[in-house]
Design a protein around this motif. Sequence first.
Motif, PDB file in Angstrom:
ATOM      1  N   UNK A   1     -13.303  -5.498 -10.813  1.00 27.29           N
ATOM      2  CA  UNK A   1     -13.344  -5.791  -9.383  1.00 27.29           C
ATOM      3  C   UNK A   1     -14.412  -4.941  -8.702  1.00 27.29           C
ATOM      4  N   UNK A   2     -14.527  -3.701  -9.111  1.00 22.34           N
ATOM      5  CA  UNK A   2     -15.530  -2.796  -8.543  1.00 22.34           C
ATOM      6  C   UNK A   2     -16.943  -3.225  -8.922  1.00 22.34           C
ATOM      7  N   UNK A   3     -17.117  -3.688 -10.134  1.00 17.79           N
ATOM      8  CA  UNK A   3     -18.450  -4.037 -10.630  1.00 17.79           C
ATOM      9  C   UNK A   3     -18.939  -5.381 -10.112  1.00 17.79           C
ATOM     10  N   UNK A   4     -18.045  -6.361 -10.040  1.00 24.23           N
ATOM     11  CA  UNK A   4     -18.463  -7.720  -9.675  1.00 24.23           C
ATOM     12  C   UNK A   4     -18.176  -8.073  -8.219  1.00 24.23           C
ATOM     13  N   UNK A   5     -17.377  -7.249  -7.542  1.00 23.54           N
ATOM     14  CA  UNK A   5     -17.121  -7.484  -6.135  1.00 23.54           C
ATOM     15  C   UNK A   5     -15.974  -8.430  -5.867  1.00 23.54           C
ATOM     16  N   UNK A   6     -14.760  -7.938  -5.994  1.00 21.64           N
ATOM     17  CA  UNK A   6     -13.572  -8.736  -5.716  1.00 21.64           C
ATOM     18  C   UNK A   6     -12.497  -7.831  -5.149  1.00 21.64           C
ATOM     19  N   UNK A   7     -11.699  -8.372  -4.237  1.00 15.77           N
ATOM     20  CA  UNK A   7     -10.522  -7.664  -3.758  1.00 15.77           C
ATOM     21  C   UNK A   7      -9.429  -7.838  -4.805  1.00 15.77           C
ATOM     22  N   UNK A   8      -8.792  -6.748  -5.170  1.00 19.58           N
ATOM     23  CA  UNK A   8      -7.814  -6.756  -6.254  1.00 19.58           C
ATOM     24  C   UNK A   8      -6.452  -6.340  -5.722  1.00 19.58           C
ATOM     25  N   UNK A   9      -5.441  -7.149  -6.018  1.00 22.49           N
ATOM     26  CA  UNK A   9      -4.069  -6.844  -5.622  1.00 22.49           C
ATOM     27  C   UNK A   9      -3.200  -6.825  -6.869  1.00 22.49           C
ATOM     28  N   UNK A  10      -2.423  -5.756  -7.035  1.00 28.45           N
ATOM     29  CA  UNK A  10      -1.524  -5.633  -8.183  1.00 28.45           C
ATOM     30  C   UNK A  10      -0.116  -5.364  -7.658  1.00 28.45           C
ATOM     31  N   UNK A  11       0.664  -6.421  -7.464  1.00 25.39           N
ATOM     32  CA  UNK A  11       2.023  -6.247  -6.946  1.00 25.39           C
ATOM     33  C   UNK A  11       2.994  -5.820  -8.033  1.00 25.39           C
TER      34      UNK A  11
ATOM     35  N   UNK B   1     -15.636   1.836   5.728  1.00 21.36           N
ATOM     36  CA  UNK B   1     -14.286   2.039   6.254  1.00 21.36           C
ATOM     37  C   UNK B   1     -13.317   1.018   5.679  1.00 21.36           C
ATOM     38  N   UNK B   2     -12.089   1.439   5.504  1.00 23.33           N
ATOM     39  CA  UNK B   2     -11.018   0.543   5.070  1.00 23.33           C
ATOM     40  C   UNK B   2     -11.273  -0.030   3.679  1.00 23.33           C
ATOM     41  N   UNK B   3     -11.799   0.800   2.801  1.00 24.05           N
ATOM     42  CA  UNK B   3     -12.051   0.383   1.418  1.00 24.05           C
ATOM     43  C   UNK B   3     -11.451   1.410   0.462  1.00 24.05           C
ATOM     44  N   UNK B   4     -11.444   1.071  -0.808  1.00 24.78           N
ATOM     45  CA  UNK B   4     -10.901   1.958  -1.830  1.00 24.78           C
ATOM     46  C   UNK B   4      -9.534   1.504  -2.288  1.00 24.78           C
ATOM     47  N   UNK B   5      -8.721   2.448  -2.728  1.00 29.37           N
ATOM     48  CA  UNK B   5      -7.405   2.152  -3.305  1.00 29.37           C
ATOM     49  C   UNK B   5      -6.313   2.453  -2.285  1.00 29.37           C
ATOM     50  N   UNK B   6      -5.377   1.526  -2.176  1.00 30.59           N
ATOM     51  CA  UNK B   6      -4.233   1.685  -1.273  1.00 30.59           C
ATOM     52  C   UNK B   6      -2.959   1.362  -2.043  1.00 30.59           C
ATOM     53  N   UNK B   7      -1.895   2.062  -1.718  1.00 23.88           N
ATOM     54  CA  UNK B   7      -0.588   1.776  -2.317  1.00 23.88           C
ATOM     55  C   UNK B   7       0.399   1.535  -1.182  1.00 23.88           C
ATOM     56  N   UNK B   8       1.020   0.372  -1.201  1.00 26.43           N
ATOM     57  CA  UNK B   8       1.996   0.015  -0.179  1.00 26.43           C
ATOM     58  C   UNK B   8       3.388  -0.040  -0.806  1.00 26.43           C
ATOM     59  N   UNK B   9       4.180   0.996  -0.575  1.00 33.17           N
ATOM     60  CA  UNK B   9       5.542   1.071  -1.119  1.00 33.17           C
ATOM     61  C   UNK B   9       5.550   0.766  -2.613  1.00 33.17           C
ATOM     62  N   UNK B  10       4.634   1.407  -3.321  1.00 35.66           N
ATOM     63  CA  UNK B  10       4.463   1.119  -4.745  1.00 35.66           C
ATOM     64  C   UNK B  10       4.452   2.390  -5.586  1.00 35.66           C
ATOM     65  N   UNK B  11       5.330   3.314  -5.216  1.00 38.78           N
ATOM     66  CA  UNK B  11       5.472   4.519  -6.021  1.00 38.78           C
ATOM     67  C   UNK B  11       6.142   4.171  -7.353  1.00 38.78           C
ATOM     68  N   UNK B  12       5.930   4.963  -8.394  1.00 41.37           N
ATOM     69  CA  UNK B  12       6.590   4.693  -9.684  1.00 41.37           C
ATOM     70  C   UNK B  12       8.101   4.565  -9.512  1.00 41.37           C
TER      71      UNK B  12
END
Length: 356
Positions: free
Chosen positions: A201-211, A146-157
């Motif tokens: 991030x998926x392979x080595x296990x890290x939370x990834x943020x791209x602002x 739960x609460x995993x995967x890809x999320x976009x927060x007000x980050x539309x093109x």
Amino acid sequence: MSEAVVDNIVAVLPPLLQTLEALTFVARNLNPAEFGRVMEIAGEPDAALQAVRPRLADWPEKFAQIRAALEAACDAALSGYAGLRAVESGQGDLVSVFRALRYLPRAQEALYALVAQLPPVSQFFVVPELCEDADLLARLDAPANANTGIFHEQNEPGSRGGFSLYVPEYYTPDRAWPLVMALHGGSGNGRGFLWSWLRDARSFGAILVAPTATGNTWALMGNDTDTPNLNRILDYVGSRWTVDGKRLLLSGMSDGGTFSYVSGLDGASRFTHLAPVAATFHPLMAEMADAGRLRGLPVFITHGQLDWMFPVQTARQTRQLLSAAGANVTYRELDDLSHTYPREINAEILRWLNQA
């Protein structure tokens, strides 16, 4: 799944993945003086993809989700290659190349929706060195937590100031996870730059943020509206997932790398590690930086010998200046790298981060 649908997937996936790999190759090796040679090496996988694209028509309705994802990925990949072909034939310039390569993350985002259904797609988003790691593959094969995967927060093109986020599907809150804050280059956006790091991030296990920057690019001069926004994002992520406060990496490409210096060298910065790529650095930045902040600060600098925007001498000087100021500098100079992002360096950066 019907035999016809399986046959269509088997026909479409190989040329689709090959086209995405070719686009990735062009993005990594792009050098204005060598564009024709790079395209020649990349080959013509798009021709095979174009030939099988009609096989995505008229699927049963219950497979509509898979079909839609494959269609979106195929069409984005083909659009990207078409843009590159136009430049290759003399219709366009370097800006046109960058515009064409923006289709690559769009294709990856569409395709990623199928990692749970199609094993070859899941394998595509694993770093090559771990493709046969039984433990990792078992974690990826299990149902997503739960609460995993890809999320976009007000980050539309086209939007500014939002962020995209990836939490590995096998994340559990019982341990602290390293966090990578990855800053896009000038005029870019976080939703696209997420894909420069997601596989690692998926392979080595890290939370990834791209602002995404609050302005057209990061606040390199004048009023800094981006650092408060990065802190806001850190607060948001830290309140929802278990983040390791000793492994907070601020990284970035080009303007994003430069801003990782501007923000990350401030005495109030919460980031524990900095990893600028293809960045520029003014000597005054070292003089103005907080002396206590610099002392022992882990900094991983990556730069290309062929960088045509920020010559490599800048990075060499930065290494000397930061080392003299007391920072703990790791330096990687890639002899075949122009002003592009070298995804292959991510694994080394994560290993370096995890030594904390």
